[in-house]
Write a protein that holds these residues in place. Structure first.
Motif, PDB file in Angstrom:
ATOM      1  N   ASN A  40      34.192 -11.461  27.915  1.00 37.98           N
ATOM      2  CA  ASN A  40      35.156 -11.337  29.061  1.00 37.98           C
ATOM      3  C   ASN A  40      35.140  -9.838  29.724  1.00 37.98           C
ATOM      4  O   ASN A  40      35.354  -9.798  30.939  1.00 37.98           O
ATOM      5  CB  ASN A  40      36.675 -11.543  28.628  1.00 37.98           C
ATOM      6  CG  ASN A  40      36.859 -12.875  28.168  1.00 37.98           C
ATOM      7  OD1 ASN A  40      36.842 -13.751  28.857  1.00 37.98           O
ATOM      8  ND2 ASN A  40      37.427 -13.097  27.074  1.00 37.98           N
ATOM      9  N   GLU A  41      34.980  -9.112  28.947  1.00 34.98           N
ATOM     10  CA  GLU A  41      34.566  -7.774  29.458  1.00 34.98           C
ATOM     11  C   GLU A  41      33.388  -7.704  30.487  1.00 34.98           C
ATOM     12  O   GLU A  41      33.691  -7.043  31.723  1.00 34.98           O
ATOM     13  CB  GLU A  41      34.493  -6.640  28.330  1.00 34.98           C
ATOM     14  CG  GLU A  41      34.295  -5.241  28.877  1.00 34.98           C
ATOM     15  CD  GLU A  41      34.072  -4.148  27.589  1.00 34.98           C
ATOM     16  OE1 GLU A  41      34.538  -2.715  27.816  1.00 34.98           O
ATOM     17  OE2 GLU A  41      33.600  -4.761  26.565  1.00 34.98           O
ATOM     18  N   CYS A 105      40.315 -15.703  33.226  1.00 32.99           N
ATOM     19  CA  CYS A 105      41.114 -14.598  32.704  1.00 32.99           C
ATOM     20  C   CYS A 105      42.543 -15.230  32.198  1.00 32.99           C
ATOM     21  O   CYS A 105      43.367 -14.218  32.055  1.00 32.99           O
ATOM     22  CB  CYS A 105      41.147 -13.253  33.388  1.00 32.99           C
ATOM     23  SG  CYS A 105      41.875 -13.486  35.121  1.00 32.99           S
ATOM     24  N   SER A 113      46.414 -14.300  28.811  1.00 29.96           N
ATOM     25  CA  SER A 113      45.503 -13.537  29.265  1.00 29.96           C
ATOM     26  C   SER A 113      44.449 -13.421  28.355  1.00 29.96           C
ATOM     27  O   SER A 113      44.375 -13.758  27.282  1.00 29.96           O
ATOM     28  CB  SER A 113      46.344 -12.260  29.446  1.00 29.96           C
ATOM     29  OG  SER A 113      46.523 -11.627  28.206  1.00 29.96           O
ATOM     30  N   ASP A 115      43.829 -10.025  27.164  1.00 27.97           N
ATOM     31  CA  ASP A 115      44.177  -8.982  26.554  1.00 27.97           C
ATOM     32  C   ASP A 115      43.896  -9.242  24.937  1.00 27.97           C
ATOM     33  O   ASP A 115      44.146 -10.085  24.287  1.00 27.97           O
ATOM     34  CB  ASP A 115      45.827  -8.707  26.638  1.00 27.97           C
ATOM     35  CG  ASP A 115      46.139  -8.265  28.022  1.00 27.97           C
ATOM     36  OD1 ASP A 115      45.218  -7.872  28.747  1.00 27.97           O
ATOM     37  OD2 ASP A 115      47.344  -8.199  28.232  1.00 27.97           O
ATOM     38  N   GLY A 116      43.126  -8.214  24.439  1.00 30.63           N
ATOM     39  CA  GLY A 116      42.901  -8.476  22.793  1.00 30.63           C
ATOM     40  C   GLY A 116      41.530  -9.327  22.596  1.00 30.63           C
ATOM     41  O   GLY A 116      41.006  -9.674  21.635  1.00 30.63           O
ATOM     42  N   LEU A 118      38.567  -8.963  24.959  1.00 33.02           N
ATOM     43  CA  LEU A 118      37.444  -8.573  25.829  1.00 33.02           C
ATOM     44  C   LEU A 118      36.086  -8.658  24.996  1.00 33.02           C
ATOM     45  O   LEU A 118      35.191  -8.770  25.990  1.00 33.02           O
ATOM     46  CB  LEU A 118      37.643  -6.960  26.367  1.00 33.02           C
ATOM     47  CG  LEU A 118      39.082  -6.900  26.894  1.00 33.02           C
ATOM     48  CD1 LEU A 118      39.130  -5.266  27.478  1.00 33.02           C
ATOM     49  CD2 LEU A 118      38.709  -7.392  28.297  1.00 33.02           C
TER      50      LEU A 118
END
Length: 296
Positions: A40-41, A105, A113, A115-116, A118
């Motif tokens: 994802n990052e 995303c 999301s 978040d956490g 990545l």
């Protein structure tokens, strides 16, 4: 990336699913391949740099869905949803749902999301989305043969990337479904951060399990001996695209490799190098990602 030296692959398996047959030899030229699945990052960096919009985020063309209610034609993606108990394993619709607003995303739809997540592999990626990232990153998608050769890690003819036992000493070597499918998962229960499981003999992580990975090859129900060389996207396109749709699918399908966290021995024993699955080019799902390769 990891350099994979040239060699000969004994591709496929005669022991499991019909589309893995026949076992045959392929000569593989040296190539480079990502050590990890694209995260994802990584994908966020690509989107930030280019403004790219994935297939799952785009408006749907009513002409492509004759007879459908226009109110249903909204962007979204397929999301895995565990059942509350045992169900027939003959109908995948029992555990997959169309989720409006789901994309890379927002993996579970509106309100979700990354978040956490990545370092988790990016999902809801259609073929076009994977190709766009690969070109931006200066690479390409691996061919099916390259992926299988790399996944084997030097083990010729082994069933799994680590040997012949699915769970040596009772320990999972890849992120797959542990328990009764599709309602009782004693494993991770979703994607895992890349590199969470042991690397194979080439130092590559998650070549089986975690998420299915796109390759450049068109899918056919059995291995085709068209050439001793791998078939890249764009080559023999008319012949192979027709073959990939010969069983009634209008959209050409590509080969996915590696299995995913949803692969269960009682339903889908495909967290193996030889395993393969067809996927329509225009469809991403919550268990499909990719990694990239380059010519050496």
């Amino acid at each position: 990336m990891v350099l994979i030296e040239a060699g000969t692959l004994r591709m496929g398996s005669d022991d499991f699913y019909p589309d893995e047959r026949p076992v045959h030899e392929r000569k593989i030229a040296a190539f480079l391949i990502d050590r990890y699945e694209v995260t994802n990052e990584d994908y966020a960096r690509f989107v930030d740099a280019t403004g790219y919009v994935t297939v799952a985020e785009r408006e749907l063309d009513p002409a492509a869905f004759p007879g459908a209610d226009p109110a249903d034609l909204v962007p979204g993606a397929m999301v895995f949803t565990p059942t509350t108990g045992p169900v027939s394993l003959d109908d995948w619709r029992a555990w997959w749902r169309w989720q409006p607003g789901a994309f890379w995303c927002r993996p579970a739809g509106p309100g979700s999301s990354i978040d956490g997540l990545l370092r988790h592999p990016v999902v809801h990626i259609a073929f076009e989305d994977a190709v766009a990232y690969a070109e931006w990153a200066g690479g390409r998608l691996p061919t099916e043969a390259e992926h299988e050769y790399a996944a084997r890690g030097g083990l010729v003819g082994a069933r799994f990337a680590w040997g012949d036992e699915a769970y040596p000493d009772g320990v999972a070597q890849a992120n797959s479904w542990l328990g009764r499918f599709p309602y009782d998962n004693q494993g991770v229960g979703g994607t895992a951060p890349v590199g969470s499981y042991p690397a194979n003999g080439y130092g590559l992580f998650d070549m089986t399990g975690n998420v299915w990975e796109w390759t450049s090859d068109y899918y056919t129900p059995r291995h085709l001996r068209l050439s001793d060389k791998p078939v890249d996207a764009g080559k023999r396109a008319n012949l192979l695209a027709t073959a990939s749709a010969q069983d009634g699918f209008a959209t050409p399908r590509r080969v996915l490799k590696g299995g995913s966290h949803l692969c269960s021995p009682e339903y889908c024993l495909r967290f193996r190098p030889a395993a393969r699955s067809p996927q329509a080019e225009d469809t991403g799902m919550s268990h499909i990602g990719f990694r990239i390769a380059r010519d050496a």
